[in-house]
Scaffold this active site. Sequence first.
Site, PDB file in Angstrom:
ATOM      1  CG  ASP A   1      -1.742   1.281   0.836  1.00 29.77           C
ATOM      2  OD1 ASP A   1      -2.652   1.790  -0.200  1.00 29.77           O
ATOM      3  OD2 ASP A   1      -3.048   1.262   2.077  1.00 29.77           O
TER       4      ASP A   1
ATOM      5  CG  ASN B   1      -7.172  -1.849  -5.283  1.00 30.20           C
ATOM      6  OD1 ASN B   1      -7.249  -2.563  -5.166  1.00 30.20           O
ATOM      7  ND2 ASN B   1      -7.627  -1.417  -4.316  1.00 30.20           N
TER       8      ASN B   1
HETATM    9  C1  IPE Z   1      -4.916  -2.852  -0.445  1.00 30.74           C
HETATM   10  O1  IPE Z   1      -5.394  -1.446  -0.737  1.00 30.74           O
HETATM   11  C2  IPE Z   1      -5.323  -3.083  -1.597  1.00 30.74           C
HETATM   12  C3  IPE Z   1      -3.771  -3.224  -2.208  1.00 30.74           C
HETATM   13  C4  IPE Z   1      -2.963  -3.677  -1.673  1.00 30.74           C
HETATM   14  C5  IPE Z   1      -4.255  -3.759  -3.318  1.00 30.74           C
HETATM   15  P1  IPE Z   1      -6.029  -0.100  -0.486  1.00 30.74           P
HETATM   16  O2  IPE Z   1      -5.161   1.009  -0.272  1.00 30.74           O
HETATM   17  O3  IPE Z   1      -6.804  -0.613  -1.653  1.00 30.74           O
HETATM   18  O4  IPE Z   1      -6.576  -0.528   0.862  1.00 30.74           O
HETATM   19  P2  IPE Z   1      -7.200   0.807   1.348  1.00 30.74           P
HETATM   20  O5  IPE Z   1      -8.164   1.437   0.609  1.00 30.74           O
HETATM   21  O6  IPE Z   1      -6.430   1.634   2.538  1.00 30.74           O
HETATM   22  O7  IPE Z   1      -8.217   0.267   2.913  1.00 30.74           O
HETATM   23  C1  IPE Z   2      -1.358   0.282  -3.765  1.00 30.38           C
HETATM   24  O1  IPE Z   2      -0.925   1.396  -3.119  1.00 30.38           O
HETATM   25  C2  IPE Z   2      -1.961  -0.144  -4.694  1.00 30.38           C
HETATM   26  C3  IPE Z   2      -3.022  -0.530  -4.717  1.00 30.38           C
HETATM   27  C4  IPE Z   2      -3.532  -0.593  -4.685  1.00 30.38           C
HETATM   28  C5  IPE Z   2      -3.288  -1.528  -6.087  1.00 30.38           C
HETATM   29  P1  IPE Z   2      -2.678   2.542  -3.748  1.00 30.38           P
HETATM   30  O2  IPE Z   2      -2.604   2.973  -4.817  1.00 30.38           O
HETATM   31  O3  IPE Z   2      -3.765   2.228  -2.732  1.00 30.38           O
HETATM   32  O4  IPE Z   2      -1.192   4.230  -2.496  1.00 30.38           O
HETATM   33  P2  IPE Z   2      -2.266   4.888  -2.038  1.00 30.38           P
HETATM   34  O5  IPE Z   2      -3.115   3.947  -0.705  1.00 30.38           O
HETATM   35  O6  IPE Z   2      -3.776   5.642  -2.716  1.00 30.38           O
HETATM   36  O7  IPE Z   2      -1.653   6.190  -1.409  1.00 30.38           O
HETATM   37 MG    MG Z   3      -3.815   2.500  -0.552  1.00 30.77          MG
END
Ligand code: IPE
Ligand code: IPE
Ligand code: MG
Length: 260
Positions: free
Chosen positions: A25, A73
């Site tokens: 993340d 996502n």
């Molecule tokens: C969790 O990250 C999913 C992945 C790392 C693929 P998210 O960014 O989607 O999770 P939340 O929204 O912070 O819970």
């Molecule tokens: C994790 O990084 C990757 C995926 C969930 C695909 P994020 O895209 O969630 O990054 P933040 O949480 O917005 O910084």
């Molecule tokens: Mg995230």
Amino acid sequence: MKDLPETVHPLNNNRLPRHVAIIMDGNGRWAQQRGLLRIKGHVAGVESVRTVVRLARKLGISYLTLFAFSEENWQRPSMEIRALMALLRRYLHRELPEMQENQIALRAIGNLKQLPEAVQRDLAGTIAATAGGETQMVLTLALSYGGRSEIVQAVQTLAQDILAGRLKPEEIDTALFARYLYTADMPDPDLMIRTSGEYRLSNFLLWQSAYTELYVTDTLWPDFREDDFHQALEAYRRRDRRFGLTQEQIEALEASNSRH
Ligand code: IPE
Ligand code: IPE
Ligand code: MG
């Protein structure tokens, strides 16, 4: 040992985790901090994936499971989703030779049918090309994955087996249920790492993480490299895993195991 729950592996205490799961993340924030588009964060995140896969393989970790795209996502802007899918395809093409060379078997868990056809094709191709033969590490990508949905699909299949007379309700126990999950042939994760400082599971491996050690770091995923991985493994080594037993019981088990 026979009377202990299946999850108890005192011999693995203070050692290398057999199965590491990572919630990758913070890509978006990494990019935003630099005034870049979110997708640039995902591009940089792929380099962290390469680093972690290489190091896990080098250290002898048997299972590495990466949360790459959640079911939730899909609600992101379509441009970001398209870019992520393109990055995934590029990753699969680029990494295949190294996976083969290092005897890494690729797998995918999640509601894969929801993925664009081209991604499904590339995934199936890479999985087939890395299957068979000697395997040193299983690399599992969680794609369009949601823990609750995984459990619900398991219940559906199980209910069908009961209706068809293949299974009796009283035969259902935790071990049997686990065989209906995507992770049927994998041990539960010993260590789960989450980057970017968020203290939540976000629907990742809900059933499987019942006794998993959790490690959260503020490091954003694109900055997570060898040192960070070593720190997480070191933190794991310092944990006392007890699986509901007392520390004295665990120590007695360790002593008796080391005699055998
Ligand atoms: C969790 O990250 C999913 C992945 C790392 C693929 P998210 O960014 O989607 O999770 P939340 O929204 O912070 O819970
Ligand atoms: C994790 O990084 C990757 C995926 C969930 C695909 P994020 O895209 O969630 O990054 P933040 O949480 O917005 O910084
Ligand atoms: Mg995230």
